[in-house]
Design a protein around this motif. Structure first.
Motif, mmCIF file in Angstrom:
data_model
loop_
_atom_site.group_PDB
_atom_site.id
_atom_site.type_symbol
_atom_site.label_atom_id
_atom_site.label_comp_id
_atom_site.label_asym_id
_atom_site.label_seq_id
_atom_site.Cartn_x
_atom_site.Cartn_y
_atom_site.Cartn_z
ATOM 1 N N CYS A 198 0.070 -4.198 1.892
ATOM 2 C CA CYS A 198 1.463 -3.581 1.062
ATOM 3 C C CYS A 198 3.001 -3.514 2.940
ATOM 4 O O CYS A 198 2.224 -3.049 3.040
ATOM 5 C CB CYS A 198 1.717 -2.720 0.778
ATOM 6 S SG CYS A 198 3.208 -2.130 0.177
ATOM 7 N N ALA A 201 5.468 -2.407 1.955
ATOM 8 C CA ALA A 201 6.035 -1.872 1.669
ATOM 9 C C ALA A 201 5.264 0.056 2.595
ATOM 10 O O ALA A 201 5.983 0.572 3.569
ATOM 11 C CB ALA A 201 6.063 -1.355 0.740
ATOM 12 N N CYS A 202 4.163 -0.117 2.587
ATOM 13 C CA CYS A 202 3.592 1.611 2.608
ATOM 14 C C CYS A 202 2.691 0.825 4.408
ATOM 15 O O CYS A 202 1.345 2.213 3.937
ATOM 16 C CB CYS A 202 3.627 1.968 1.819
ATOM 17 S SG CYS A 202 1.614 1.553 0.838
ATOM 18 N N CYS A 257 2.962 -1.894 -5.889
ATOM 19 C CA CYS A 257 1.599 -1.211 -5.052
ATOM 20 C C CYS A 257 1.094 -0.195 -5.710
ATOM 21 O O CYS A 257 1.830 0.180 -6.539
ATOM 22 C CB CYS A 257 2.276 -1.231 -3.679
ATOM 23 S SG CYS A 257 1.237 0.388 -3.134
ATOM 24 N N HIS A 310 -0.486 2.676 -4.160
ATOM 25 C CA HIS A 310 -0.110 3.394 -3.446
ATOM 26 C C HIS A 310 1.083 3.675 -3.524
ATOM 27 O O HIS A 310 1.406 4.995 -3.668
ATOM 28 C CB HIS A 310 -0.325 3.065 -2.156
ATOM 29 C CG HIS A 310 -0.765 4.375 -1.203
ATOM 30 N ND1 HIS A 310 -1.835 5.427 -1.185
ATOM 31 C CD2 HIS A 310 0.224 4.502 -0.085
ATOM 32 C CE1 HIS A 310 -2.026 5.866 -0.356
ATOM 33 N NE2 HIS A 310 -0.270 5.807 0.815
ATOM 34 N N CYS A 311 2.196 3.137 -3.474
ATOM 35 C CA CYS A 311 3.650 3.330 -3.061
ATOM 36 C C CYS A 311 4.451 2.788 -4.262
ATOM 37 O O CYS A 311 5.984 3.151 -4.255
ATOM 38 C CB CYS A 311 4.144 3.457 -1.548
ATOM 39 S SG CYS A 311 4.232 1.163 -1.770
HETATM 40 ZN ZN LIG Z 1 2.508 0.127 -0.913
#
Ligand SMILES: [Zn+2]
Length: 271
Positions: A47, A49-50, A72, A74-75
């Protein structure tokens, strides 16, 4: 019975193949313009972003995007709509090429063409560059398949037309660039566009395909450019990449060039 089953399964397999290729092209589109990354490293998708590694079951083309509702796991950062779009477009183009060429070497040539034109289209639109690695990959694979077709048909002329196409394509756009720059008094076209046109010449041949690509790309570029300026998205001075229009025109000519050219000849009364 066997043919009926194949009639259904071959297009389905071509589509699945297209989705898988599209998913790989997304990796190319993200990583090639970024100097700190390559296609091989990092090995797994992540990802942006994270930085969390994306699990295989979250990496299924289009379906994962829909299941995760574009976020995502996760984030919860939004995943660009471009990813499923590239996968859908690649699958659609692969299917279109299958219906145009059947299971032939010409289909293989068309699929190689799609696999370089899709990332060129997106990367040039986003970053205003046409990476050399895509041009060189396309040229090498293109020459190999073109040689295969020439060998199958014992047709040296076929190979010659393609090589002339590559030279003529590069030369034609180089002339457009030189003349355009002289008239506009600024850089009218990048070196990437010239190399892309040489690639297009290799895959499509010289005449009338190249003329159609130049015509269609200039027309669509002028229309989209005008819309972008009138709607205020771009100013008159801001550059508009030409690669996406060349790539789009090349796909149109590959799929429908024959019929369009016949239609044109009939409309000017040349039977
Ligand atoms: Zn993410």
């Amino acid at each position: 019975m066997v043919t009926a089953v194949l009639d259904i399964w071959i297009p389905v397999l071509i589509c699945l193949f297209g989705f898988a290729i599209g998913s790989f092209l997304n990796v190319c589109i993200y990583r090639i313009p970024r100097p700190d990354m390559s296609i091989h490293s990092p090995r797994r998708s992540f990802c942006p972003a994270c930085n969390e590694t994306i699990r295989p079951y979250d990496n299924i083309p289009v379906i994962s995007y829909l299941l995760l509702r574009g976020k995502c796991r996760h984030c919860r950062a939004s995943i660009s709509i471009l990813y499923p779009f590239v996968e859908l477009a690649t699958a659609g183009l692969c299917l279109g090429m299958y219906y145009r060429f059947g299971l032939t070497l010409e289909l293989l040539l068309a699929l190689v063409f799609v696999a370089v034109l899709v990332p060129i289209f997106v990367i040039d639109a986003q970053h205003y560059i046409i990476p050399n690695v895509l041009i060189v990959t396309g040229l090498i694979l293109g020459v190999v398949v073109v040689c295969g077709i020439a060998y199958r048909d014992s047709d040296v002329w076929y190979l010659l037309v393609r090589l002339i196409g590559a030279l003529a394509g590069g030369l034609a756009l180089w002339l457009v660039a030189v003349i355009g720059s002289a008239i506009l008094r600024r850089k009218a076209m990048g070196g990437g566009d010239i190399k892309l046109m040489a690639l297009i010449g290799l895959f499509l041949g010289a005449w009338p395909e190249l003329a159609m690509v130049i015509g269609f790309s200039a027309l669509s570029g002028a229309i989209v450019g005008t819309i972008l300026i009138v709607s205020g998205v771009k100013s008159r001075e801001s550059p508009i990449p030409y690669g996406p229009f060349l790539a789009g025109a090349a796909v149109v000519v590959l799929l429908w060039g024959d019929s369009l050219w016949r239609l044109y000849l009939q409309s000017v009364g040349w039977h």
